[in-house]
Design an enzyme around this catalytic site. Structure first.
Site, PDB file in Angstrom:
ATOM      1  N   HIS A 186       0.827  -1.207   0.000  1.00 51.03           N
ATOM      2  CA  HIS A 186       0.000   0.000   0.000  1.00 51.03           C
ATOM      3  C   HIS A 186       0.861   1.257   0.000  1.00 51.03           C
ATOM      4  CE1 HIS A 186      -3.763  -2.173   1.745  1.00 51.03           C
ATOM      5  NE2 HIS A 186      -3.803  -2.101   0.438  1.00 51.03           N
ATOM      6  N   CYS A 486      -1.321  -4.030 -16.830  1.00 51.59           N
ATOM      7  CA  CYS A 486      -1.945  -3.054 -15.931  1.00 51.59           C
ATOM      8  C   CYS A 486      -1.381  -3.152 -14.517  1.00 51.59           C
ATOM      9  CB  CYS A 486      -3.461  -3.215 -15.901  1.00 51.59           C
ATOM     10  SG  CYS A 486      -4.025  -4.804 -15.232  1.00 51.59           S
TER      11      CYS A 486
END
Length: 556
Positions: A186, A486
């Site tokens: 994160h 992606c």
């Protein structure tokens, strides 16, 4: 004397400044027995602290927007988990104080997560942050967080919780370095979104002395402690050159000889669209629709709410390409109404497309909402399924799209090695592939993307991962179809050139990375990219692959 340390560079740029360390809360409150008559009051204190911390996390999310908002809202849900609070109440009823009850209940939950497979273990840092915030509030001590400083600095931490990373002020925090984390943690993702240079997985980072001057190179992962004047000048010149190249590079993505490589943005919802447009994104290569579902883990959002959110993103890219990933739930994104609660290893269980095929009404509603959202718009809509393992999966998804009357291209994400190995078979059922390199690396190397100790194997330069990318791209070329990337690998400018050389037809990334990738691609021909790709695949380690590609492209 100048010394050099090396971690994992996860966000481009150079930062030079004094070290400041992240503040931490008191981790373990004293164990003391309370009288029975005080239990109800302590339970009330615990609930009030939990609600206050959850409200603070949600408020931080609202300020941050985008991907950060979804991460912080998920943390707030952890704080308010009913089973966790029931455990807190039980502990207080038998004599624990509010702070001790919170600490012990979270510690028990922490052990469950740590033993539930590596993927879930990656959420432990988030859980610790929530616990520390609640305990700090109950004890009346400062919250964990970034230090107060009037002067810009380089932030050093064991790890950065999403609540801290999301609201970093780039005017004060020049860059950051963490001991833990990986290239797809994160902290790394949010650092790239903020455009703050960052290095993670640097052993001993916490031992850097407060006030020491360091130079952080977020591209190479190098940390120069007490850099010489010559080193500082070299780094600053390189950073200035890079900035000038970014300003001069505009328009669609392409190599110097005109080979087009569309540069698309990864978005989590409408809040991410302005940054994508500002960066010159040619469309959306990954619309992560699960963030809409995380608002309430007990039920799916209504079709009307989904239509509204999807249409807002689709309208932003008239004549552009928007690739929507249907709900990717499970593993670290559990949803009460969809994913099993008792799987021994959720990362290898019922997640992604598997969850949707088990709950066809959820998939049907989402596909119907996408169809309605696209009505009357000139956008090129493409819809893809996560966690496709084989042709059977691909066919089931394509059939569901057709049954919903969806006028779009249907695609499959390549995140499981079997899909890459049998890509031509998968392409008999769908019209395009999109490589999710984060999960593809995780499953290829059995290396959790959140665990710093195995970040070496999460490096997207690993030759085995490049081999799987090449297999997928070659299969798509043979079938006359497209194959994009992606995953976070696309945000590395040098690696973007290698991916182009492997035959990848489009690249999608966080908006902040698009200018870097565009400027770098424009410096090289397709043939140079192909030679760099061949050199990288011929290497045996990620470090050697990166060096080989750099050698080809720099002419060294």
């Amino acid at each position: 004397m100048e010394t050099t340390l090396r971690g994992v560079g996860v966000s481009h740029g150079v930062a030079i400044g004094e070290v400041r360390h992240m503040g931490t809360a008191v981790l373990e409150p004293p164990a003391k027995q309370i009288p029975a008559e005080a239990a109800e009051r302590e339970q009330g204190r615990a609930r009030q602290a939990v609600e206050a911390v959850a409200a603070d996390l949600n408020a931080r999310g609202n300020l941050a927007g985008g991907e950060a908002q979804a991460v912080l809202e998920a943390q707030a849900m952890i704080a308010q988990d009913p089973e966790l609070m029931a455990d807190v109440d039980r502990r207080i009823a038998v004599g624990s104080s509010a702070e001790r009850g919170i600490y012990d209940a979270f510690s028990h939950y922490r052990e469950l997560l740590a033993g539930a497979g590596e993927y879930m273990a990656g959420r432990v840092a988030d859980l610790d942050d929530v616990r520390n915030r609640i305990v700090a509030r109950l004890l009346g001590v400062p919250m964990p967080g970034v230090p107060d400083s009037d002067e810009p600095y380089v932030l050093i931490a064991r790890d950065l919780a999403p609540a801290d990373t999301a609201l970093l002020d780039p005017a004060l925090v020049l860059g950051f370095v963490t001991e833990e984390g990986g290239p797809t943690s994160h902290s790394a993702i949010l650092a790239r979104a903020l455009g703050v240079p960052a290095v993670v997985a640097l052993p001993g980072a916490g031992e850097l002395t407060e006030g020491t001057v360091v130079a952080v190179d977020g591209s190479t992962g190098e940390i120069f402690v007490d850099p010489t004047a010559e080193k500082r000048a070299t780094l600053e010149a390189a950073a200035a050159e890079r900035k000038a190249a970014l300003a001069a590079s505009t328009g669609p993505g392409a190599t110097s000889d005109g080979h087009k490589v569309p540069l698309l943005a990864n978005v989590g919802g409408p809040a991410d669209v302005p940054a994508a447009l500002d960066a010159g994104a040619e469309g959306v290569g990954l619309f992560r629709t699960e963030f809409l579902f995380l608002d309430d883990s007990t039920k799916a959002p209504s079709e009307e709410k989904q239509v509204e959110s999807y249409r807002e993103v689709l309208e932003a890219f008239p004549q552009g390409r928007v690739v929507v990933r249907v709900l990717d739930a499970g593993a670290d994104k559990p949803l009460d109404f969809l994913t099993p609660a008792d799987e021994p290893n959720p990362a290898l269980g019922v997640r992604g497309l598997r969850s949707l095929l088990d709950h066809p009404e959820v998939l049907k509603t989402q596909l119907s909402a996408l169809a309605k959202a696209a009505e009357g718009l000139p956008v090129y809509l493409e819809v893809m399924a996560p966690m496709v393992a084989d042709r059977t999966d691909a066919k089931a998804f394509a059939d569901a799209c057709r049954e919903a009357g969806l006028q779009a291209k249907f695609g499959a994400m390549v995140e499981i090695p079997s899909a890459a190995l049998r890509a031509r078979s998968v392409l008999q059922e769908v019209e395009f592939l999109s490589l999710g390199t984060n999960d593809l690396a995780q499953y290829t190397f059995a290396a959790d993307r959140q665990v710093g100790a195995v970040s070496r194997l999460q490096d997207p330069w690993q030759p085995a991962l490049l081999d799987l990318v090449a297999l997928s791209a070659e299969a798509a070329r043979a079938e006359g179809k497209s194959c994009g990337v992606c995953g976070e690998a696309a945000s590395d400018p040098l690696l973007a050139c290698v991916l182009t050389g492997l035959g990848v037809t489009s690249l999608s990334m966080g908006a902040a990375s698009i200018p870097y990738v565009r400027a770098t691609l424009a410096k090289y021909t397709l043939a140079q990219c192909e030679r760099a790709a061949s050199a990288a695949r011929a290497a045996d380690t990620a470090e050697d692959a990166r060096a080989a590609a750099h050698g080809v492209l720099s002419g060294e």
